[in-house]
Design a protein around this motif. Structure first.
Motif, short mmCIF file in Angstrom:
data_model
loop_
_atom_site.label_atom_id
_atom_site.label_comp_id
_atom_site.label_asym_id
_atom_site.label_seq_id
_atom_site.Cartn_x
_atom_site.Cartn_y
_atom_site.Cartn_z
N GLN A 91 109.97 -4.57 3.43
CA GLN A 91 109.18 -5.04 2.26
C GLN A 91 109.64 -4.06 1.11
O GLN A 91 109.51 -2.92 1.16
N ILE A 92 110.22 -4.58 -0.06
CA ILE A 92 110.23 -3.71 -1.18
C ILE A 92 109.46 -4.07 -2.33
O ILE A 92 109.17 -5.49 -2.42
N PRO A 93 108.86 -3.41 -3.16
CA PRO A 93 108.12 -3.85 -4.42
C PRO A 93 109.05 -4.50 -5.37
O PRO A 93 110.00 -4.45 -5.63
N MET A 125 100.15 -5.36 -5.43
CA MET A 125 101.60 -5.34 -5.58
C MET A 125 102.25 -6.45 -5.01
O MET A 125 102.17 -6.55 -3.92
N ARG A 126 103.16 -7.03 -5.65
CA ARG A 126 103.87 -7.96 -5.09
C ARG A 126 105.29 -7.30 -4.66
O ARG A 126 105.75 -6.45 -5.07
N THR A 127 105.75 -8.06 -3.26
CA THR A 127 106.71 -7.42 -2.64
C THR A 127 107.66 -8.54 -2.04
O THR A 127 107.05 -9.76 -2.20
N ARG A 128 108.83 -8.29 -1.67
CA ARG A 128 109.67 -9.49 -1.17
C ARG A 128 110.44 -8.72 0.07
O ARG A 128 110.46 -7.55 0.28
N THR A 129 110.80 -9.63 1.06
CA THR A 129 111.47 -9.30 2.47
C THR A 129 112.84 -9.13 2.07
O THR A 129 113.51 -10.02 1.47
N ILE A 130 113.28 -8.16 2.59
CA ILE A 130 114.93 -7.97 2.67
C ILE A 130 115.30 -7.79 4.06
O ILE A 130 114.79 -6.99 5.03
N VAL A 131 116.20 -8.53 4.63
CA VAL A 131 116.78 -8.49 6.03
C VAL A 131 118.06 -7.57 6.11
O VAL A 131 119.09 -8.00 5.27
N ASP A 132 117.92 -6.45 6.71
CA ASP A 132 119.05 -5.73 6.81
C ASP A 132 119.70 -5.72 8.17
O ASP A 132 119.01 -6.04 9.11
N THR A 133 120.87 -5.37 8.52
CA THR A 133 121.66 -5.16 9.65
C THR A 133 122.18 -3.88 10.02
O THR A 133 122.43 -3.15 8.97
#
Length: 283
Positions: A30-32, A1-9
């Motif tokens: 990481q979210i799909p 499954m492909r995922t992408r990185t999200i930076v939260d504060t």
């Protein structure tokens, strides 16, 4: 499954020398990634190509029909402006078809009108080709217009989701209900404007009657129940106003009607107001 990185504060507590404050801290997750929607991609590409084709057809038809109209000694700007009407007519009808794609009854009229405008456009392009000794080119241009219309019809048929008979009746009933509310709102606005105009005319007529003390007496079907009869000795306007004042009337309109009835002629509001001010000062 492909995922992408999200930076939260987020705000987190941090303590230094016994004093705690909130600070900002970054954290990653990481979210799909959903797979590509190729159906939507293909539909978007096809729709874009149809729009580009419509632009090309408009330019072609406008150029051909404009050159045909110029032959009749019409000014070029006017001729080419009129030539756009041939293509824009059936293109506007296609837009109306899109808006009525869920209503099989309403879609019939713009579709039929679109065919009429398209036939006129294709005929004009063919005539230009025949006049310019290039009938084949004219036929090709007419086929381009017909092909653009056909592609749009196919795209519209794909996008318009069919409704069941019960759902279609519900949609039509709901549209009729909302249309009735809109119509009643428009009628209420018209009635309000008419009522305002009638009130203005009545006020103007009353003011004109008050300004003409020598005019005819005002007709009254029935005497007002709250107006007391005055003795026949009140022969002047001042005496009539004073008698109404002493009878307990304080509303200037009632005083004016009472005094006017006693005098047998209408009194102007300004006259009544002047005598009432004098009576208030004397009181």
């Amino acid at each position: 499954m492909r995922t992408r990185t999200i930076v939260d504060t987020r705000r987190v507590p941090h303590t230094v020398d016994g004093e705690t404050l909130l600070i900002t801290e970054e954290h990653t997750r990481q979210i799909p990634v959903p797979p590509r929607d190729w159906d939507h991609i293909v539909w978007t590409g096809a729709l874009g190509l149809i729009i580009v084709g419509l632009g090309i057809v408009i330019v072609w038809s406008t150029s051909s029909i404009g050159q045909l109209l110029v032959r009749t000694d019409i000014a070029a700007p006017i001729a080419f402006a009129a030539a756009t009407g041939f293509s824009l007519g059936w293109i506007v009808c296609m837009a109306l078809e899109w808006l009525a794609r869920y209503d099989p009854v309403q879609i019939r009229h713009p579709r039929a009108a679109g065919h009429v405008f398209l036939a006129a456009d294709m005929a004009a392009v063919c005539v230009h080709g025949w006049v310019a000794d290039s009938l084949k080119v004219g036929i090709i241009g007419a086929v381009l217009s017909g092909g653009a219309k056909a592609l749009w019809t196919l795209a519209l048929d794909r996008q318009a989701a069919p409704l069941s008979a019960r759902d279609q009746q519900w949609v039509m009933a709901k549209r009729a209900q909302i249309g009735s509310r809109l119509a009643l709102g428009a009628v209420r606005r018209q009635l309000t404007r008419a009522e305002a105009r009638a009130a203005d005319e009545e006020a103007a007529l009353r003011a004109r009657s008050d300004a003409d003390p020598d005019g005819p007496d005002e007709s009254e079907d029935e005497p007002d129940a709250d107006i007391l009869p005055l003795p026949p000795g009140a022969t002047t306007a001042k005496d009539a106003v004073r008698t109404a004042w002493e009878a307990g009337f304080r509303d200037e309109d009632k005083i004016r009607r009472t005094a006017s009835k006693a005098l047998g002629r209408p009194l102007s509001p300004d006259t009544v107001a002047r005598y009432v001010r004098a009576l208030k000062v004397g009181a």
